[in-house]
Design a protein around this motif. Structure first.
Motif, mmCIF file in Angstrom:
data_model
loop_
_atom_site.group_PDB
_atom_site.id
_atom_site.type_symbol
_atom_site.label_atom_id
_atom_site.label_comp_id
_atom_site.label_asym_id
_atom_site.label_seq_id
_atom_site.Cartn_x
_atom_site.Cartn_y
_atom_site.Cartn_z
ATOM 1 N N MET A 1 7.490 -9.082 -18.737
ATOM 2 C CA MET A 1 7.443 -10.531 -18.918
ATOM 3 C C MET A 1 6.091 -10.931 -19.499
ATOM 4 O O MET A 1 5.047 -10.550 -18.980
ATOM 5 C CB MET A 1 7.661 -11.244 -17.581
ATOM 6 N N ILE A 2 6.120 -11.694 -20.591
ATOM 7 C CA ILE A 2 4.884 -12.151 -21.216
ATOM 8 C C ILE A 2 4.228 -13.213 -20.338
ATOM 9 O O ILE A 2 4.868 -14.149 -19.872
ATOM 10 C CB ILE A 2 5.152 -12.742 -22.607
ATOM 11 N N GLU A 3 2.914 -13.041 -20.107
ATOM 12 C CA GLU A 3 2.101 -14.064 -19.448
ATOM 13 C C GLU A 3 1.043 -14.523 -20.444
ATOM 14 O O GLU A 3 0.416 -13.706 -21.114
ATOM 15 C CB GLU A 3 1.414 -13.502 -18.204
ATOM 16 N N TYR A 4 0.839 -15.831 -20.524
ATOM 17 C CA TYR A 4 -0.106 -16.395 -21.474
ATOM 18 C C TYR A 4 -1.352 -16.916 -20.761
ATOM 19 O O TYR A 4 -1.266 -17.729 -19.837
ATOM 20 C CB TYR A 4 0.547 -17.540 -22.254
ATOM 21 N N GLY A 5 -2.503 -16.432 -21.220
ATOM 22 C CA GLY A 5 -3.774 -16.888 -20.684
ATOM 23 C C GLY A 5 -4.673 -17.389 -21.796
ATOM 24 O O GLY A 5 -4.358 -17.245 -22.989
ATOM 25 N N ARG A 6 -5.794 -17.955 -21.409
ATOM 26 C CA ARG A 6 -6.747 -18.453 -22.405
ATOM 27 C C ARG A 6 -8.154 -18.269 -21.868
ATOM 28 O O ARG A 6 -8.405 -18.356 -20.667
ATOM 29 C CB ARG A 6 -6.511 -19.931 -22.715
ATOM 30 N N SER A 7 -9.077 -17.985 -22.779
ATOM 31 C CA SER A 7 -10.486 -17.900 -22.428
ATOM 32 C C SER A 7 -11.029 -19.315 -22.274
ATOM 33 O O SER A 7 -10.837 -20.158 -23.155
ATOM 34 C CB SER A 7 -11.256 -17.156 -23.523
ATOM 35 N N ILE A 8 -11.673 -19.594 -21.147
ATOM 36 C CA ILE A 8 -12.130 -20.956 -20.889
ATOM 37 C C ILE A 8 -13.295 -21.328 -21.804
ATOM 38 O O ILE A 8 -14.005 -20.470 -22.323
ATOM 39 C CB ILE A 8 -12.553 -21.152 -19.414
ATOM 40 N N LYS A 9 -13.463 -22.624 -21.979
ATOM 41 C CA LYS A 9 -14.691 -23.139 -22.584
ATOM 42 C C LYS A 9 -15.701 -23.263 -21.445
ATOM 43 O O LYS A 9 -15.669 -24.229 -20.684
ATOM 44 C CB LYS A 9 -14.419 -24.488 -23.243
ATOM 45 N N GLN A 30 -9.132 -16.874 -18.477
ATOM 46 C CA GLN A 30 -10.102 -15.776 -18.521
ATOM 47 C C GLN A 30 -11.508 -16.332 -18.340
ATOM 48 O O GLN A 30 -11.910 -17.264 -19.037
ATOM 49 C CB GLN A 30 -10.009 -15.034 -19.852
ATOM 50 N N ILE A 31 -12.247 -15.740 -17.397
ATOM 51 C CA ILE A 31 -13.630 -16.142 -17.121
ATOM 52 C C ILE A 31 -14.537 -14.942 -17.386
ATOM 53 O O ILE A 31 -14.274 -13.833 -16.914
ATOM 54 C CB ILE A 31 -13.796 -16.597 -15.658
ATOM 55 N N TRP A 32 -15.624 -15.160 -18.101
ATOM 56 C CA TRP A 32 -16.565 -14.079 -18.390
ATOM 57 C C TRP A 32 -17.508 -13.844 -17.207
ATOM 58 O O TRP A 32 -17.897 -14.780 -16.506
ATOM 59 C CB TRP A 32 -17.385 -14.405 -19.642
ATOM 60 N N ILE A 60 -11.036 -11.841 -14.645
ATOM 61 C CA ILE A 60 -12.453 -11.696 -14.982
ATOM 62 C C ILE A 60 -12.606 -10.768 -16.181
ATOM 63 O O ILE A 60 -12.009 -9.687 -16.236
ATOM 64 C CB ILE A 60 -13.248 -11.142 -13.790
ATOM 65 N N HIS A 61 -13.419 -11.199 -17.130
ATOM 66 C CA HIS A 61 -13.749 -10.432 -18.337
ATOM 67 C C HIS A 61 -15.241 -10.112 -18.251
ATOM 68 O O HIS A 61 -16.078 -10.984 -18.460
ATOM 69 C CB HIS A 61 -13.426 -11.296 -19.556
ATOM 70 N N ALA A 62 -15.561 -8.866 -17.905
ATOM 71 C CA ALA A 62 -16.950 -8.460 -17.690
ATOM 72 C C ALA A 62 -17.523 -7.868 -18.977
ATOM 73 O O ALA A 62 -17.024 -6.857 -19.479
ATOM 74 C CB ALA A 62 -17.039 -7.433 -16.562
ATOM 75 N N LYS A 86 -6.513 -8.035 -8.521
ATOM 76 C CA LYS A 86 -6.057 -6.656 -8.641
ATOM 77 C C LYS A 86 -6.195 -6.133 -10.062
ATOM 78 O O LYS A 86 -5.720 -5.052 -10.388
ATOM 79 C CB LYS A 86 -4.596 -6.533 -8.176
ATOM 80 N N GLU A 87 -6.862 -6.908 -10.929
ATOM 81 C CA GLU A 87 -7.082 -6.512 -12.313
ATOM 82 C C GLU A 87 -8.439 -7.022 -12.780
ATOM 83 O O GLU A 87 -8.886 -8.087 -12.323
ATOM 84 C CB GLU A 87 -5.995 -7.090 -13.227
ATOM 85 N N VAL A 88 -9.060 -6.289 -13.708
ATOM 86 C CA VAL A 88 -10.311 -6.745 -14.306
ATOM 87 C C VAL A 88 -10.433 -6.155 -15.706
ATOM 88 O O VAL A 88 -9.953 -5.042 -15.980
ATOM 89 C CB VAL A 88 -11.532 -6.354 -13.448
ATOM 90 N N ILE A 89 -11.042 -6.911 -16.611
ATOM 91 C CA ILE A 89 -11.318 -6.466 -17.982
ATOM 92 C C ILE A 89 -12.796 -6.130 -18.093
ATOM 93 O O ILE A 89 -13.638 -6.901 -17.644
ATOM 94 C CB ILE A 89 -10.979 -7.570 -18.998
#
Length: 241
Positions: A1-9, A30-32, A60-62, A86-89
């Motif tokens: 199933m496709i999930e759609y996210g966006r990188s925040i401003k 997505q939060i850096w 989280i996008h590290a 349970k996931e991290v980038i």
């Protein structure tokens, strides 16, 4: 199933970001994480408490330099556990030392040690491919070294980091992604993230020929106007459906 996210401003009010994402039916944001902390302006510490209390899903996008792993892993894992993630980038770069033929092996080992720590907390790790301006984890050969050492780590494919479709195909031969970063680009520019439709990427071709059957997360790395973000999402949704 496709999930759609966006990188925040990150420079906006966080509550406004949540409301925009909810209203436009994004599944998560997505939060850096940079130099040991969440990159969110206008939020008092502890920022992770504010994120949790906002009750909107995030990933989280590290951004990790080559020597950041030992420095910031403990804090990253603490925040992930606090948020019940349970996931991290991890987006690996190398700016603190010169890159040579051995650097990719150092990166692969750093990722291995980090992944062992994350697995101890049942957290799945995604590693991002780079564009030509970073010169590490950019070539398919680099990616193969990293994923041969870390076969249970997943690829987050940043489509705007490809040089051409041959580059994309060779990356996919190394590992098929479970997560995507989506933005447009012009092939004459080494690195850019444009709203969908403003560059030269043929996303219909990409999803029909290269990512056929893709069924994972799609994160829009488009931080332009609200209208351009919404239009980008609508274009990709139509293509994927």
């Amino acid at each position: 199933m496709i999930e759609y996210g966006r990188s925040i401003k990150w420079y906006n009010n966080y509550r406004d970001e949540v409301e925009f994402s909810e209203y436009n039916k994004f599944d998560f944001m997505q939060i850096w994480f940079v130099k040991g902390e969440l990159a969110i302006d206008k939020v008092l510490s502890p920022k992770e408490q504010y994120v949790l209390n906002s009750k909107f899903p995030v990933i989280i996008h590290a951004l990790y330099d080559i020597d950041d792993y030992d420095k910031y892993n403990d804090e990253l894992i603490r925040i992930l556990k606090y948020l019940n993630h349970k996931e991290v980038i991890i987006h690996p770069v190398c700016e603190s030392i010169p890159i040579n033929s051995e650097t990719i092996y150092t990166l692969a080992e750093n990722i291995y040690k980090t992944n062992q720590l994350l697995k101890g907390s049942n957290i799945k790790l995604y590693i991002e491919n780079n564009s030509v301006i970073d010169r590490i984890n950019y070539t398919p050969e680099d990616l193969k070294i990293v994923f041969d050492r870390n076969p249970d780590v997943e690829l987050i494919l940043d489509i705007a980091h490809i040089d051409d479709y041959s580059h994309l195909q060779k990356i996919l031969e190394v590992k098929f992604p479970k997560c995507l970063h989506i933005a447009d680009k012009r092939f004459s520019v080494e690195h850019e993230h444009l709203p969908i439709g403003q560059g030269e990427l043929d996303f219909k071709l990409i999803f029909q020929n290269y990512l056929k059957g893709y069924d994972g997360k799609i994160i829009f790395e488009v931080v332009d106007t609200d209208e351009e973000i919404i239009k980008s999402k609508n274009i990709i949704e139509r293509i994927v459906k």
